[in-house]
Design a protein around this motif. Sequence first.
Motif, PDB file in Angstrom:
ATOM      1  N   ALA A  19       0.711  -1.017  -0.057  1.00 17.50           N
ATOM      2  CA  ALA A  19       0.020   0.329   0.338  1.00 17.50           C
ATOM      3  C   ALA A  19       0.347   1.087   0.035  1.00 17.50           C
ATOM      4  CB  ALA A  19      -0.759   0.108   0.906  1.00 17.50           C
ATOM      5  N   PRO A  20       2.119   1.014   0.907  1.00 21.60           N
ATOM      6  CA  PRO A  20       2.606   2.920   1.209  1.00 21.60           C
ATOM      7  C   PRO A  20       3.679   2.889   0.223  1.00 21.60           C
ATOM      8  CG  PRO A  20       3.835   1.786   2.712  1.00 21.60           C
ATOM      9  CD  PRO A  20       2.161   0.905   2.429  1.00 21.60           C
ATOM     10  N   MET A  21       3.871   1.426  -0.342  1.00 20.36           N
ATOM     11  CA  MET A  21       4.672   1.851  -1.796  1.00 20.36           C
ATOM     12  C   MET A  21       4.081   2.185  -3.082  1.00 20.36           C
ATOM     13  SD  MET A  21       7.753  -1.557  -2.736  1.00 20.36           S
ATOM     14  CE  MET A  21       6.592  -2.685  -3.342  1.00 20.36           C
ATOM     15  N   VAL A  22       3.216   1.484  -3.000  1.00 18.19           N
ATOM     16  CA  VAL A  22       2.506   2.452  -4.979  1.00 18.19           C
ATOM     17  C   VAL A  22       2.186   3.426  -4.678  1.00 18.19           C
ATOM     18  CG1 VAL A  22      -0.006   1.555  -5.723  1.00 18.19           C
ATOM     19  CG2 VAL A  22       1.755  -0.331  -5.280  1.00 18.19           C
ATOM     20  N   PHE A  23       1.000   4.164  -3.419  1.00 19.16           N
ATOM     21  CA  PHE A  23       0.539   5.569  -2.828  1.00 19.16           C
ATOM     22  C   PHE A  23       1.940   6.701  -3.206  1.00 19.16           C
ATOM     23  CE2 PHE A  23      -3.024   2.861  -1.930  1.00 19.16           C
ATOM     24  CZ  PHE A  23      -3.721   4.086  -2.252  1.00 19.16           C
ATOM     25  N   LEU A  24       2.741   6.158  -2.959  1.00 22.84           N
ATOM     26  CA  LEU A  24       4.065   6.870  -2.969  1.00 22.84           C
ATOM     27  C   LEU A  24       4.783   6.710  -4.398  1.00 22.84           C
ATOM     28  CD1 LEU A  24       5.606   7.263   0.663  1.00 22.84           C
ATOM     29  CD2 LEU A  24       4.163   8.987  -0.039  1.00 22.84           C
ATOM     30  N   SER A  25       4.149   6.053  -5.003  1.00 22.95           N
ATOM     31  CA  SER A  25       5.703   5.878  -6.424  1.00 22.95           C
ATOM     32  C   SER A  25       4.546   6.826  -7.704  1.00 22.95           C
ATOM     33  CB  SER A  25       4.730   4.453  -6.653  1.00 22.95           C
ATOM     34  OG  SER A  25       3.684   3.925  -7.095  1.00 22.95           O
ATOM     35  N   GLY A  26       3.227   7.670  -7.266  1.00 21.69           N
ATOM     36  CA  GLY A  26       3.511   7.649  -8.271  1.00 21.69           C
ATOM     37  C   GLY A  26       2.241   7.464  -9.072  1.00 21.69           C
ATOM     38  N   ALA A  27       1.592   5.987  -8.838  1.00 21.87           N
ATOM     39  CA  ALA A  27       1.221   5.136  -9.908  1.00 21.87           C
ATOM     40  C   ALA A  27      -0.553   5.937  -9.840  1.00 21.87           C
ATOM     41  CB  ALA A  27       0.960   4.217  -8.560  1.00 21.87           C
ATOM     42  N   PHE A  28      -1.148   6.843  -8.860  1.00 22.64           N
ATOM     43  CA  PHE A  28      -2.048   6.742  -8.290  1.00 22.64           C
ATOM     44  C   PHE A  28      -2.748   8.411  -8.645  1.00 22.64           C
ATOM     45  CE2 PHE A  28      -3.199   2.871  -6.675  1.00 22.64           C
ATOM     46  CZ  PHE A  28      -3.267   2.175  -8.289  1.00 22.64           C
ATOM     47  N   PHE A  29      -1.378   9.604  -8.126  1.00 22.32           N
ATOM     48  CA  PHE A  29      -1.046  10.695  -8.296  1.00 22.32           C
ATOM     49  C   PHE A  29      -0.578  11.450  -8.650  1.00 22.32           C
ATOM     50  CE2 PHE A  29      -2.011   9.303  -3.872  1.00 22.32           C
ATOM     51  CZ  PHE A  29      -0.472  10.236  -4.197  1.00 22.32           C
ATOM     52  N   PRO A  30       0.280  11.954  -9.619  1.00 23.42           N
ATOM     53  CA  PRO A  30       1.030  12.720  -9.463  1.00 23.42           C
ATOM     54  C   PRO A  30       1.727  13.072  -9.142  1.00 23.42           C
ATOM     55  CG  PRO A  30      -0.214  13.896 -11.733  1.00 23.42           C
ATOM     56  CD  PRO A  30      -1.208  13.237 -10.235  1.00 23.42           C
ATOM     57  N   ILE A  31       3.454  12.527  -8.035  1.00 25.32           N
ATOM     58  CA  ILE A  31       3.262  12.755  -7.454  1.00 25.32           C
ATOM     59  C   ILE A  31       4.474  14.586  -6.845  1.00 25.32           C
ATOM     60  CG2 ILE A  31       6.545  12.995  -7.812  1.00 25.32           C
ATOM     61  CD1 ILE A  31       4.029  10.685  -4.478  1.00 25.32           C
ATOM     62  N   ASN A  32       5.007  14.731  -7.957  1.00 25.93           N
ATOM     63  CA  ASN A  32       5.278  16.222  -8.187  1.00 25.93           C
ATOM     64  C   ASN A  32       4.363  17.075  -7.482  1.00 25.93           C
ATOM     65  OD1 ASN A  32       7.131  15.297  -9.707  1.00 25.93           O
ATOM     66  ND2 ASN A  32       5.742  15.759 -11.900  1.00 25.93           N
ATOM     67  N   ASN A  33       3.538  17.362  -7.886  1.00 24.33           N
ATOM     68  CA  ASN A  33       1.906  18.346  -6.895  1.00 24.33           C
ATOM     69  C   ASN A  33       1.749  17.840  -5.356  1.00 24.33           C
ATOM     70  OD1 ASN A  33       1.760  18.208  -9.827  1.00 24.33           O
ATOM     71  ND2 ASN A  33       0.290  17.671  -9.809  1.00 24.33           N
ATOM     72  N   SER A  34       2.454  16.845  -5.105  1.00 22.28           N
ATOM     73  CA  SER A  34       2.402  16.759  -3.382  1.00 22.28           C
ATOM     74  C   SER A  34       3.120  17.250  -3.124  1.00 22.28           C
ATOM     75  CB  SER A  34       3.030  14.826  -3.610  1.00 22.28           C
ATOM     76  OG  SER A  34       1.844  14.451  -4.172  1.00 22.28           O
ATOM     77  N   PRO A  35       2.851  17.029  -1.361  1.00 20.52           N
ATOM     78  CA  PRO A  35       3.652  17.611  -0.312  1.00 20.52           C
ATOM     79  C   PRO A  35       5.005  17.410  -0.414  1.00 20.52           C
ATOM     80  CG  PRO A  35       1.474  17.301   0.999  1.00 20.52           C
ATOM     81  CD  PRO A  35       1.722  16.485  -0.633  1.00 20.52           C
ATOM     82  N   ALA A  36       6.043  18.131   0.160  1.00 23.94           N
ATOM     83  CA  ALA A  36       7.683  18.087   0.067  1.00 23.94           C
ATOM     84  C   ALA A  36       7.583  16.401   0.806  1.00 23.94           C
ATOM     85  CB  ALA A  36       8.112  19.438   0.551  1.00 23.94           C
ATOM     86  N   TRP A  37       7.350  16.120   1.815  1.00 24.02           N
ATOM     87  CA  TRP A  37       7.648  15.713   2.407  1.00 24.02           C
ATOM     88  C   TRP A  37       7.218  13.993   1.640  1.00 24.02           C
ATOM     89  CZ3 TRP A  37       3.956  11.565   3.765  1.00 24.02           C
ATOM     90  CH2 TRP A  37       2.676  11.509   3.719  1.00 24.02           C
ATOM     91  N   MET A  38       6.357  14.432   0.662  1.00 21.85           N
ATOM     92  CA  MET A  38       5.895  12.740  -0.032  1.00 21.85           C
ATOM     93  C   MET A  38       7.157  12.967  -1.281  1.00 21.85           C
ATOM     94  SD  MET A  38       1.438  12.706  -0.555  1.00 21.85           S
ATOM     95  CE  MET A  38       1.000  10.633  -0.950  1.00 21.85           C
ATOM     96  N   VAL A  39       6.971  13.846  -1.682  1.00 21.38           N
ATOM     97  CA  VAL A  39       8.142  14.035  -2.292  1.00 21.38           C
ATOM     98  C   VAL A  39       9.284  13.327  -2.180  1.00 21.38           C
ATOM     99  CG1 VAL A  39       8.750  15.268  -4.242  1.00 21.38           C
ATOM    100  CG2 VAL A  39       7.017  15.954  -3.792  1.00 21.38           C
ATOM    101  N   ASN A  40       9.688  13.824  -1.075  1.00 26.38           N
ATOM    102  CA  ASN A  40      11.677  13.196  -0.170  1.00 26.38           C
ATOM    103  C   ASN A  40      10.871  11.603  -0.084  1.00 26.38           C
ATOM    104  OD1 ASN A  40      12.894  15.596  -0.710  1.00 26.38           O
ATOM    105  ND2 ASN A  40      11.708  16.445   1.953  1.00 26.38           N
ATOM    106  N   LEU A  41       9.882  11.394   0.886  1.00 28.64           N
ATOM    107  CA  LEU A  41       9.748   9.530   0.731  1.00 28.64           C
ATOM    108  C   LEU A  41       9.342   9.344  -0.723  1.00 28.64           C
ATOM    109  CD1 LEU A  41       6.678   9.338   3.485  1.00 28.64           C
ATOM    110  CD2 LEU A  41       9.483   8.739   3.245  1.00 28.64           C
ATOM    111  N   SER A  42       8.886   9.592  -1.626  1.00 26.95           N
ATOM    112  CA  SER A  42       9.056   8.852  -3.014  1.00 26.95           C
ATOM    113  C   SER A  42      10.199   8.549  -3.727  1.00 26.95           C
ATOM    114  CB  SER A  42       7.723   9.376  -4.384  1.00 26.95           C
ATOM    115  OG  SER A  42       8.557  10.731  -4.883  1.00 26.95           O
ATOM    116  N   LYS A  43      11.275   9.630  -3.171  1.00 27.66           N
ATOM    117  CA  LYS A  43      12.763   9.347  -3.838  1.00 27.66           C
ATOM    118  C   LYS A  43      13.246   7.881  -3.541  1.00 27.66           C
ATOM    119  CE  LYS A  43      13.567  14.342  -4.268  1.00 27.66           C
ATOM    120  NZ  LYS A  43      13.926  14.969  -3.666  1.00 27.66           N
ATOM    121  N   TYR A  44      13.513   7.426  -2.204  1.00 27.74           N
ATOM    122  CA  TYR A  44      13.098   5.953  -1.834  1.00 27.74           C
ATOM    123  C   TYR A  44      12.768   5.057  -1.860  1.00 27.74           C
ATOM    124  CZ  TYR A  44      16.344   9.930   1.031  1.00 27.74           C
ATOM    125  OH  TYR A  44      17.108  11.255   0.573  1.00 27.74           O
ATOM    126  N   ASN A  45      12.272   5.360  -2.601  1.00 29.17           N
ATOM    127  CA  ASN A  45      10.994   4.284  -3.148  1.00 29.17           C
ATOM    128  C   ASN A  45      11.565   3.784  -4.795  1.00 29.17           C
ATOM    129  OD1 ASN A  45       8.559   2.678  -3.696  1.00 29.17           O
ATOM    130  ND2 ASN A  45       6.979   3.948  -3.841  1.00 29.17           N
TER     131      ASN A  45
END
Lengths: 346, 266
Positions: free
Chosen positions: B183-209
């Motif tokens: 679940a977290p891996m998919v949500f933080l991967s930009g699969a369902f919403f463009p991660i670029n427009n998300s809050p900074a913490w999400m963008v940061n987490l997604s970098k390690y995903n």
Amino acid sequence: MNGEIEEIIQVENLRKKYGAIKAVDGISFTVKRGEIFGFLGPNGAGKTTTINILCTLNQPSSGVVYINNYNVVAHPDKVRSFIGLVFQDVTLDDHLTAEENLYLHAMLYGISRKDFTQRKIEVLKICELWDWRKHKVHDFSGGMKRRLEIARSLIAQPKILFLDEPTIGLDPQTRKKVWDYIFNIRKKKDITIFLTTQYLNEAESCDRVAIIDHGKIIASDTPENLKKMVGGDIITIKTEDNDSAEEEFHQKFPQYNIKKIGKELKIEIDKGNEFLPVLVENLNAKIISMELRRPTLEDVFLELTGRQIRENDNGHIETESPLFDLSSLFTLFNPSHNHDKKTKSQ
Amino acid sequence: MIKKPNLNKLSGIFILWYREILMYVRNRIKFFSSIFLPILFLIFFGTGLKTIFPLVTLPYDFAEFFFPGILGLSVTTMALSSTMSIVWDREFGFLKEILVSPVPRSHIALGKILGAATTGLIEGFLLLLAAPYLGINFSLKLFLGGLAIIFLIAYGMASLGICLTARMKRTESFSFILQLIIAPMVFLSGAFFPINNSPAWMVNLSKYNPLTYGINSLRWVVLSQTLKPTIISQLTTNNFITSLGILISFDILITVLAIQLFRKMC
Ligand SMILES: Nc1ncnc2c1ncn2[C@@H]1O[C@H](COP(=O)(O)OP(=O)(O)OP(=O)(O)O)[C@@H](O)[C@H]1O
Ligand SMILES: [Mg+2]
């Protein structure tokens, strides 16, 4: 074949500790090529632990093991290539048919297709599963699974076959079949068999037996020699009042050994046939039954440990289980906790 | 008797792969649901969301956006859940039969990884076949490129799965862990919403995903004939080469880790 050594299994001062538990506590023994060697011991004696170390599945805490002159710790791959192992628990793939299970095994051991087709027929016929070869293992009875496992272990033609309680949980007929089968293999093939058992009559069928208890070998010899340790004959008597009979016996025959075992009194004696009439004449206690027999390995085990090897036969105490077993909650967090019960109860 | 030479050292990998596939095909429920579920997903997400947000004007279609996401989700779930067979084998004993055989530990692990990756690949393949019906255009080259990316994702996820099985003794606990991971891996991967427009913490987490780079790569390849590169770059966090490079590096690292852990746990 000049390089082959006589002692195909050599174990020296083997130890295995699990935390504070000494599962195997400094055992040494050797097994000769072509022998059927039995490991006899009660539950928790350390039989499976020993077999697992010999088969490279477990690391010893200390000590050395050579299988066919290869150190099991240094050359596990080499050792694995010439041993066959039948585990205590079933290790077949339930989803597959008998034939497919054999095929997977053959592939794992790098057997060519041609050899496989030929050996498959042979092993399936010996273990009487030929008609079942296309059935899923899921539908097999416990005895059939056992036979299939033994058949499978022979596909790769191992030099040494390890059998961990090969007849556990089987009915007497099937148990006999498995044994006939084991003897059959030994006769036909150049193979050494190492097996563990809790059954005394099975241990008596081995060429040599090591009796193991609490991780230690307490005796090791041929069944005949082991039985000689106990002495000539065994007389067991049942009386109306065993306690007073024992007392009386002590007074009248202080030179002989008498022990209370369950509901019987047991006397070890050199010439039992001559002593029997003397006993009947001199004992005032009311005798219900008496028996004169040769010692068995059970007597040996009793002599050495003071216990019977399988004590569940008499005096079994049923413990009441609590309404709420909190330990089952605990398994949620420690999934390995309940595991053993589940696999063993099938 | 002459001891036959060990003809093919890699045959152990093959046989473990083969068994994995056998289990997949034999398990009909898993087989059909693995095909049916993502298609259901596509219909709901694709058409459903389109009718809910008809007024939002974006340079891309919902189906175009969601398709690579669904693809990534399905492949990830499939590959990861296929590694459950190791836990299953441990629980029901068959693993011991494998471990006592002369096949080296590393080959066992690789066979299992490749088997699980193949199930993910099959899933991805079937979904790709459905792409044209959602308005996504393909050439054969793109189709093959898409498959390659799918395989890289499936392979990495299968290796990750092997790492996760290290201490697992029961299938129930493992499927629970899988949910926690997927679940977290998919949500933080930009699969369902463009991660670029998300809050900074999400963008940061997604970098390690690692999956972020898998989804990026998929978008770059799968949509390259449908959308303009400038639009795809709005949907992804990195350019194609960087994403692919990180994905491949992840695959290599996780394979090494998986083999190490597998060796240790036996
Ligand atoms: N993985 C383990 N962790 C901790 N203790 C263990 C482990 N495996 C075995 N033991 C302990 O080591 C001892 C010997 O176990 P082992 O399984 O070798 O006995 P066994 O002779 O095969 O018994 P059985 O007849 O019940 O199969 C037991 O006390 C057991 O609890
Ligand atoms: Mg045991």
